[in-house]
Scaffold this motif. Structure first.
Motif, PDB file in Angstrom:
ATOM      1  N   PRO A  42       0.794  -1.314   0.058  1.00  0.00           N
ATOM      2  CA  PRO A  42       0.075   0.105  -0.083  1.00  0.00           C
ATOM      3  C   PRO A  42       0.694   1.266   0.106  1.00  0.00           C
ATOM      4  N   ALA A  43       2.024   1.294   0.982  1.00  0.00           N
ATOM      5  CA  ALA A  43       2.839   2.228   0.671  1.00  0.00           C
ATOM      6  C   ALA A  43       3.674   2.768  -0.499  1.00  0.00           C
ATOM      7  N   ALA A  44       3.877   1.661  -1.187  1.00  0.00           N
ATOM      8  CA  ALA A  44       4.690   1.684  -2.420  1.00  0.00           C
ATOM      9  C   ALA A  44       3.760   1.932  -3.700  1.00  0.00           C
ATOM     10  N   ALA A  45       2.479   1.814  -3.433  1.00  0.00           N
ATOM     11  CA  ALA A  45       1.547   1.635  -4.475  1.00  0.00           C
ATOM     12  C   ALA A  45       1.614   2.887  -5.673  1.00  0.00           C
ATOM     13  N   PRO A  46       1.703   3.981  -4.995  1.00  0.00           N
ATOM     14  CA  PRO A  46       1.699   5.094  -6.019  1.00  0.00           C
ATOM     15  C   PRO A  46       2.925   5.088  -6.717  1.00  0.00           C
ATOM     16  N   GLY A  47       3.978   4.701  -6.360  1.00  0.00           N
ATOM     17  CA  GLY A  47       5.217   4.862  -7.169  1.00  0.00           C
ATOM     18  C   GLY A  47       5.132   3.445  -8.190  1.00  0.00           C
ATOM     19  N   ILE A  48       4.453   2.602  -7.562  1.00  0.00           N
ATOM     20  CA  ILE A  48       4.247   1.195  -8.760  1.00  0.00           C
ATOM     21  C   ILE A  48       3.372   1.578  -9.678  1.00  0.00           C
ATOM     22  N   VAL A  49       2.316   2.190  -9.392  1.00  0.00           N
ATOM     23  CA  VAL A  49       1.450   2.853 -10.378  1.00  0.00           C
ATOM     24  C   VAL A  49       1.907   3.630 -11.468  1.00  0.00           C
ATOM     25  N   THR A  50       2.970   4.719 -10.832  1.00  0.00           N
ATOM     26  CA  THR A  50       3.611   5.378 -11.880  1.00  0.00           C
ATOM     27  C   THR A  50       4.319   4.602 -12.986  1.00  0.00           C
ATOM     28  N   GLY A  51       5.063   3.557 -12.222  1.00  0.00           N
ATOM     29  CA  GLY A  51       5.734   2.624 -13.134  1.00  0.00           C
ATOM     30  C   GLY A  51       4.824   1.859 -14.278  1.00  0.00           C
ATOM     31  N   ILE A  52       3.796   1.415 -13.823  1.00  0.00           N
ATOM     32  CA  ILE A  52       2.648   0.822 -14.733  1.00  0.00           C
ATOM     33  C   ILE A  52       2.068   1.839 -15.786  1.00  0.00           C
ATOM     34  N   LEU A  76      -7.454   7.559 -25.608  1.00  0.00           N
ATOM     35  CA  LEU A  76      -7.062   6.049 -24.834  1.00  0.00           C
ATOM     36  C   LEU A  76      -6.286   5.924 -23.612  1.00  0.00           C
ATOM     37  N   ILE A  77      -4.973   6.781 -23.735  1.00  0.00           N
ATOM     38  CA  ILE A  77      -3.929   6.630 -22.799  1.00  0.00           C
ATOM     39  C   ILE A  77      -4.452   7.635 -21.690  1.00  0.00           C
ATOM     40  N   VAL A  78      -4.943   8.623 -22.019  1.00  0.00           N
ATOM     41  CA  VAL A  78      -5.440   9.272 -20.745  1.00  0.00           C
ATOM     42  C   VAL A  78      -6.604   8.560 -20.044  1.00  0.00           C
ATOM     43  N   ILE A  79      -7.548   7.655 -20.719  1.00  0.00           N
ATOM     44  CA  ILE A  79      -8.596   7.059 -20.126  1.00  0.00           C
ATOM     45  C   ILE A  79      -7.887   5.912 -19.354  1.00  0.00           C
ATOM     46  N   ILE A  80      -6.916   5.127 -20.025  1.00  0.00           N
ATOM     47  CA  ILE A  80      -6.379   4.213 -19.438  1.00  0.00           C
ATOM     48  C   ILE A  80      -5.648   4.627 -18.052  1.00  0.00           C
ATOM     49  N   ASN A  81      -4.804   5.620 -18.151  1.00  0.00           N
ATOM     50  CA  ASN A  81      -3.985   6.096 -17.003  1.00  0.00           C
ATOM     51  C   ASN A  81      -4.723   6.399 -15.915  1.00  0.00           C
ATOM     52  N   TYR A  82      -6.171   6.968 -16.204  1.00  0.00           N
ATOM     53  CA  TYR A  82      -7.008   7.436 -15.179  1.00  0.00           C
ATOM     54  C   TYR A  82      -7.752   6.242 -14.538  1.00  0.00           C
ATOM     55  N   LEU A  83      -7.785   5.159 -15.317  1.00  0.00           N
ATOM     56  CA  LEU A  83      -8.649   4.050 -14.759  1.00  0.00           C
ATOM     57  C   LEU A  83      -7.440   3.265 -13.747  1.00  0.00           C
ATOM     58  N   ALA A  84      -6.265   3.146 -14.309  1.00  0.00           N
ATOM     59  CA  ALA A  84      -5.203   2.321 -13.614  1.00  0.00           C
ATOM     60  C   ALA A  84      -4.913   3.098 -12.345  1.00  0.00           C
ATOM     61  N   ASN A  85      -5.038   4.309 -12.243  1.00  0.00           N
ATOM     62  CA  ASN A  85      -4.855   5.186 -11.154  1.00  0.00           C
ATOM     63  C   ASN A  85      -5.687   5.011  -9.977  1.00  0.00           C
ATOM     64  N   LEU A  86      -7.129   5.054 -10.374  1.00  0.00           N
ATOM     65  CA  LEU A  86      -8.231   4.870  -9.795  1.00  0.00           C
ATOM     66  C   LEU A  86      -8.323   3.541  -9.060  1.00  0.00           C
ATOM     67  N   SER A  87      -8.153   2.327 -10.047  1.00  0.00           N
ATOM     68  CA  SER A  87      -8.188   0.976  -9.740  1.00  0.00           C
ATOM     69  C   SER A  87      -7.424   0.494  -8.564  1.00  0.00           C
ATOM     70  N   LEU A  88      -5.889   0.940  -8.883  1.00  0.00           N
ATOM     71  CA  LEU A  88      -4.814   0.539  -8.039  1.00  0.00           C
ATOM     72  C   LEU A  88      -4.763   1.175  -6.524  1.00  0.00           C
TER      73      LEU A  88
END
Lengths: 275, 251
Positions: free
Chosen positions: A185-195, A257-269
């Motif tokens: 959980p603490a590393a999630a924002p960094g991991i999400v950035t990489g994803i 599409l990239i904007v949408i995917i990023n938004y969804l990835a961010n939200l779900s993770l």
């Protein structure tokens, strides 16, 4: 000139650099929007291409792009994050193996995508006889983005304060429990950035994809079907002089599409991290 | 008086460096035992042998025996998770987890399998009350713990330790990052906790050792130089080195 004068000039120079960057970004996106918006309609999004893309829409390439990116992510994210966790939480620190892996990851991240494409073509498409397919393309893209995911996840895990671990262990937690409840959980924002960075690379990739997933305009249903992604479609539309207007329309949709995917990835993770 | 913890010939090595040269000490139940000594004397290292936390540092080797209620915690059949449930630890820097106050306290019980919400609610409240924090936070237990002050964070950490119902609490310079008011609150809390727990506290601050502890051990260069009732040690030190240290001639 006084210190104050110098400060002022330097401030203006930095402000100017920032302005130029913003101007370039806005300029490019603005240009794509202006040139591409006329091509976009509901039919453009929902209809399959006909006459090599001269007519119809680009629906099959949108599906192809999402499908391929999804397969690449499903393959790459668990391995990348797993490798990062092994290196930082389980493996012995400062070993040759860890160093070798770090060096490999950094080298791999710098290899041009077309080289990955060539490898994927020879290995997956021909040697393993997978043909041009979502699977071949997904595997190739997964290998391509794996170093980025591993390294960013590793950095994110390192950044989690050491005290969390000692406190958690002192309460009787196991390593896995600590990872699940605290570290991830603490590393999630960094991991999400990489994803997110990796998703961007996968969606935008054309060279490696054309060699491994092919450029078929059919609708990819099975994982063994070939597919044309939006980026490949854009490349072909522009290179073969089929339609510049449609190429720009496709470019605009890639960005959306990239904007949408990023938004969804961010939200779900983030949601996942909160649990 | 019952001996809760007993160590025999405890030696710790960090690679080539020997940090402890055979420590023998009896720690009594429901008493506060202070370990004092200059930096690098091995007092924190000894503290971490009691919950086997040194094992997490690569290249560390521990020899000797430590008995908790007559059971050697270094024997093969001991489960480290069960040991650490019995022996809690409060660290120098209060480290609250990035979650709510409630979740911080519930973290430990959840490790040990408690999932029932009503049960967790009651453990959280009880632990916060015991750590003298409930009154200050009861309106915002579901708010992030990071919003608490340093002193409150340290008491939250203590509540988190109490929530797993330990028998022994190890404290590694728990007041060193706190202001004087928070420190006196913490010392008051230690005095209350000893009714139900056995406490071992490492401190740099000799006045603090004198104020809160019943027994004091003086460490120097990895050895336990002197160990006796706190009053005796401070008033009538037997060893010249102890006297030099407590009168401020070095350290």
């Amino acid at each position: 000139m006084g210190t104050k004068g110098k400060e002022k000039i330097i401030t203006v120079l930095f402000w100017f650099s920032a302005l130029i960057i913003i101007a370039i970004l806005v300029g490019i996106i603005g240009y794509i929007v202006v040139k591409g918006i006329s091509a976009i309609s509901w039919d453009f999004i929902t209809q399959p291409p006909s006459r090599a893309g001269k007519e119809g829409g680009i629906s099959t390439t949108i599906i192809g792009t999402i499908y391929l990116t999804l397969v690449a992510m499903i393959l790459a994210v668990p391995f990348g994050v797993g490798a990062a966790l092994y290196l930082e939480e389980y493996g012995r620190k400062n070993t040759r193996f860890g160093y070798a892996l770090k060096l490999t990851a950094e080298t791999l991240a710098g290899i041009p995508s077309i080289v990955y494409g060539l490898f994927g073509f020879v290995f997956f498409v021909i040697f393993l006889n997978m043909g041009w397919s979502i699977l071949s393309g997904g595997l190739t893209l997964a290998i391509m983005i794996l170093p980025t995911i591993t390294r960013t996840a590793q950095e994110a895990v390192i950044a989690v304060p050491q005290e969390y671990r000692s406190n958690s262990f002192a309460l009787g937690a196991t390593k896995w429990y600590t990872i699940k409840r605290l570290i991830l959980p603490a590393a999630a924002p960094g991991i999400v950035t990489g994803i997110i960075l990796s998703i961007g690379r996968a969606v935008g990739e054309s060279a490696a994809v054309i060699l491994t997933a092919g450029s078929s305009l059919g609708m990819p249903l099975n994982i063994t079907d070939p597919a044309r992604t939006m980026a490949v479609h854009l490349y072909i539309l522009a290179m073969e002089g089929i339609s510049m207007e449609r190429a720009f329309g496709t470019a605009l949709l890639i960005i959306v599409l990239i904007v949408i995917i990023n938004y969804l990835a961010n939200l779900s993770l983030r949601k996942l991290a909160r649990q | 008086m019952k001996i809760k913890l007993k160590s025999e010939e405890v030696k710790v090595f960090y690679k080539d460096f020997q940090a402890l040269h055979g420590i023998d000490i009896d720690i009594y139940e429901n008493r506060v035992t202070a370990l004092i000594g200059p930096s690098g004397c091995g007092k924190s290292t000894f503290l971490r042998t009691i919950n086997r936390l040194n094992e997490l540092i690569q290249g560390t080797k521990t020899e000797g025996r430590i008995y908790l209620d007559q059971k050697d915690i270094y024997s093969a059949e001991i489960d480290v998770v069960a040991l650490r449930k019995k022996v809690g630890m409060v660290f120098q820097k209060p480290s609250v987890f990035p979650m709510s106050i409630y979740e911080n306290v519930a973290y430990g019980p959840k490790i040990h399998g408690i999932k029932n919400k009503a049960q967790l609610d009651s453990i959280v409240e009880k632990s916060l009350i015991a750590a003298n924090l409930w009154q200050e936070v009861k309106e915002r237990v579901h708010k992030p713990a990071a919003g608490l002050s340093g002193g409150q964070q340290q008491r939250l950490v203590i509540a988190r330790v109490l929530a797993v119902e330990p028998e022994v609490i190890l404290m590694d310079e728990p007041a060193s990052a706190l202001d004087p008011i928070s420190t006196s609150k913490l010392e008051e809390l230690i005095g209350e906790l000893k009714k139900n727990y056995t406490i071992v506290i490492v401190t740099h601050n000799m006045q603090q050792a004198a104020r809160v502890s019943d027994y004091t051990g003086f460490f120097l260069n990895g050895e336990l130089i002197e160990y006796s009732k706190t009053k005796e040690l401070f008033v009538n030190p037997r060893d010249k080195r102890t006297e030099d240290y407590i009168t401020g001639r070095f350290g």
